[in-house]
Write an enzyme that holds these catalytic residues in place. Structure first.
Site, PDB file in Angstrom:
ATOM      1  N   LYS A  24      41.699  43.761  89.826  1.00 54.45           N
ATOM      2  CA  LYS A  24      41.388  43.513  91.243  1.00 54.45           C
ATOM      3  C   LYS A  24      40.013  42.867  91.390  1.00 54.45           C
ATOM      4  O   LYS A  24      39.862  41.863  92.090  1.00 54.45           O
ATOM      5  CB  LYS A  24      41.405  44.841  92.007  1.00 54.45           C
ATOM      6  N   ASN A  25      39.025  43.440  90.716  1.00 56.35           N
ATOM      7  CA  ASN A  25      37.655  42.961  90.916  1.00 56.35           C
ATOM      8  C   ASN A  25      37.375  41.626  90.226  1.00 56.35           C
ATOM      9  O   ASN A  25      36.314  41.040  90.428  1.00 56.35           O
ATOM     10  CB  ASN A  25      36.647  44.015  90.453  1.00 56.35           C
ATOM     11  N   ARG A  96      34.802  44.910 101.622  1.00 57.95           N
ATOM     12  CA  ARG A  96      33.461  44.411 101.427  1.00 57.95           C
ATOM     13  C   ARG A  96      33.408  43.115 100.603  1.00 57.95           C
ATOM     14  O   ARG A  96      32.580  42.238 100.833  1.00 57.95           O
ATOM     15  CB  ARG A  96      32.705  45.524 100.697  1.00 57.95           C
ATOM     16  N   CYS A 120      29.950  51.948 104.630  1.00 60.26           N
ATOM     17  CA  CYS A 120      30.926  52.144 103.574  1.00 60.26           C
ATOM     18  C   CYS A 120      30.751  53.558 103.084  1.00 60.26           C
ATOM     19  O   CYS A 120      29.630  54.060 103.024  1.00 60.26           O
ATOM     20  CB  CYS A 120      30.660  51.159 102.449  1.00 60.26           C
ATOM     21  N   ARG A 125      24.992  50.314 100.540  1.00 62.77           N
ATOM     22  CA  ARG A 125      25.452  49.038  99.984  1.00 62.77           C
ATOM     23  C   ARG A 125      24.932  47.813 100.739  1.00 62.77           C
ATOM     24  O   ARG A 125      25.713  47.066 101.345  1.00 62.77           O
ATOM     25  CB  ARG A 125      26.980  49.002  99.915  1.00 62.77           C
ATOM     26  N   ASP A 309      32.825  53.025  88.702  1.00 58.02           N
ATOM     27  CA  ASP A 309      34.220  53.085  89.143  1.00 58.02           C
ATOM     28  C   ASP A 309      35.083  54.009  88.275  1.00 58.02           C
ATOM     29  O   ASP A 309      36.257  54.226  88.591  1.00 58.02           O
ATOM     30  CB  ASP A 309      34.838  51.674  89.166  1.00 58.02           C
ATOM     31  N   ILE A 331      24.334  54.272  90.365  1.00 58.14           N
ATOM     32  CA  ILE A 331      24.597  52.993  91.046  1.00 58.14           C
ATOM     33  C   ILE A 331      24.715  53.189  92.559  1.00 58.14           C
ATOM     34  O   ILE A 331      24.130  52.435  93.336  1.00 58.14           O
ATOM     35  CB  ILE A 331      25.889  52.323  90.517  1.00 58.14           C
ATOM     36  N   ARG A 401      44.909  49.916  97.973  1.00 58.27           N
ATOM     37  CA  ARG A 401      43.972  48.794  97.915  1.00 58.27           C
ATOM     38  C   ARG A 401      43.716  48.395  96.474  1.00 58.27           C
ATOM     39  O   ARG A 401      43.411  47.226  96.207  1.00 58.27           O
ATOM     40  CB  ARG A 401      42.637  49.186  98.545  1.00 58.27           C
TER      41      ARG A 401
END
Ligand code: UD1
Length: 422
Positions: A24-25, A96, A120, A125, A309, A331, A401
């Site tokens: 996805k990213n 985002r 978020c 962020r 993640d 993070i 998502r």
């Protein structure tokens, strides 16, 4: 659908093969790169996810049509002419990563108006690095009515941009913008995530001149225009790590088909320390739990460190390990929303600032749970696989998502998992 739930009856060791989808990213920035050319960009190995649909909707209203090629839905063809440079709040607030259209639009047509992403659930962020970088490339950037208005007369101009800390999105936005700038851009302290290298490699196929791919210093010589390309999206390393945790917590053995171990970074060592065998195998990665699970510490860091993640899923695994584990999040400042939910399932986790102490328990017990972000939601599914009785994960739209057919993939390796519609 928004109100769907996932029901898990824990206790079945997973066994068999899980096909890993495209990342996805990686796909989202690759789609945004379609704005950099009026020629066709074809992406293969695209995952079927709500976020991809959102990006396609956004690009369509900029004038770039995103069309499926063939009937499998995994190949997308992007092409068209930019007819509108505004990215509206209604789309950007949903995702985002919509903000990734900013750099390409300004680089290509000299202007963009992009809604600020807004709040978020995993922290503030901000997007200051994106904006400062774009200003360094010569754009005038102002905030107006909740929108970022960025424009440049003529072309962006190459510059040296030193990031004070590592940002995946800012690196991607500025990398894309720099491909069409006048002269040389150097990105120092750039993010090195595999998704960034994937984007850079596609840009090179389109005619961009980029050196240092895979390193923390990217040097881009701007070109006048970019052309067509066909590119296969890399496999999703976070989906891979998630199913590795699922196999491990269930006490099973799976082959993660299509996964690449060289993209997993510190996830491999963390799993090995926890007592999980994980190794390259024909066609992917094999994962097997050895005897018992042991507490192992993990601290999130930019790639190749342990990914933020993967933090929630690894914590679910540690919840049933023997001994204690310290999980530290560096993070994002508010990424422990899964902790109270895991504790409702019987986990013993205490959060102190940016660290969580996980004291392993012999077993979890199923409960109705819900989470407010993607990785937190999937961590509850992972926990449910090892819990006694029934776990219901509510609000699965977060899952949709970012995880393709999670219930089908898990059911395919013997888990008792199903989606309850409505
Ligand atoms: C991307 C990933 C996300 C992942 C994250 C970190 C995508 C679509 N999303 O998000 O899944 O969790 O990387 O690996 O690829 N920051 C600033 N100012 C900025 C930009 C970022 O302060 O201008 C901060 C963020 O608040 C965060 C940190 O920097 O604390 C890292 O964020 P960043 O790497 O930019 O994450 P995203 O690109 O949003």
């Amino acid at each position: 659908m928004a109100l769907d739930r996932i029901r898990i009856r824990g206790g079945k060791p997973l066994s068999g093969e899980i096909q890993i989808s495209g990342a996805k990213n990686a796909t989202l920035p690759l789609m945004a790169a379609g704005l950099l050319t009026d020629r066709r960009v074809v992406l293969t190995n695209v995952p079927k996810l709500d976020d991809i649909t959102t990006m396609a909707t956004l690009l369509a209203q900029h004038g770039i049509a995103v069309e499926p090629v063939g009937n499998k839905g995994r190949t997308l063809s992007l092409g068209g002419t930019i007819s509108n440079t505004e990215a509206p709040y209604d789309i950007v607030r949903k995702m985002r990563a919509s903000f990734l259209v900013l750099g390409p639009l300004v680089a290509r047509v000299g202007e963009a108006r992009v809604s600020l992403p807004g709040g978020c659930s995993i922290g503030a962020r901000p997007i200051d690095l994106h904006l400062k970088g774009l200003e360094q490339l010569g754009a005038r950037v102002v905030l107006d009515g909740g929108y970022i208005d960025a424009r440049v007369r003529g072309r962006l101009r190459g510059a040296t941009i030193v990031f004070p800390f590592v940002s995946v999105g800012a690196t991607e936005n500025l990398l894309m913008a720099a491909t069409l700038a006048d002269g040389r851009t150097t990105l120092v302290n750039a993010a090195r995530e595999p998704e960034i290298s994937d984007l850079a490699e596609c840009l090179v196929k389109m005619g961009a001149r980029i050196e240092g791919i895979g390193s923390d210093k990217l040097v881009i010589e701007g070109v006048d225009r970019l052309g067509e390309a066909e590119h296969a999206v890399i496999p999703d390393r976070i989906e891979t790590g998630t199913y590795a945790c699922a196999a491990a917590i269930s006490g099973g053995q799976v082959l993660l088909r299509g996964a690449r171990i060289e993209h997993l970074g510190a996830t491999v060592r963390a799993l090995q320390e926890a007592g999980v065998e994980i190794a390259e195998a024909a066609g992917g990665i094999s994962v097997r739990r050895l005897d018992g699970l042991h507490g192992a510490d993990a601290m999130t860091e930019p790639y190749p460190g342990f990914p933020t993640d993967m933090q929630a899923q690894f914590m679910a695994l540690m919840a049933v390990a023997e001994g204690a584990a310290m999980v530290t999040e560096t993070i994002f400042e508010n990424r422990f929303m899964h902790v109270p939910e895991l504790n409702r399932m019987g986990a013993r986790i205490n959060v102190h600032g940016a660290s969580a102490i996980v004291r392993g328990v012999p077993s979890l017990s199923g409960a109705p749970v819900m989470a407010t972000d993607l990785r937190a939601s999937v961590s509850l599914i992972v926990a449910g696989l090892a819990a006694t009785g029934e776990t219901i994960v509510n609000r699965v739209y977060h899952l949709d998502r970012g995880y393709e057919a999670v219930e089908r993939k898990l059911a395919g390796v013997g888990a008792e998992v199903e989606r309850i519609e409505g």
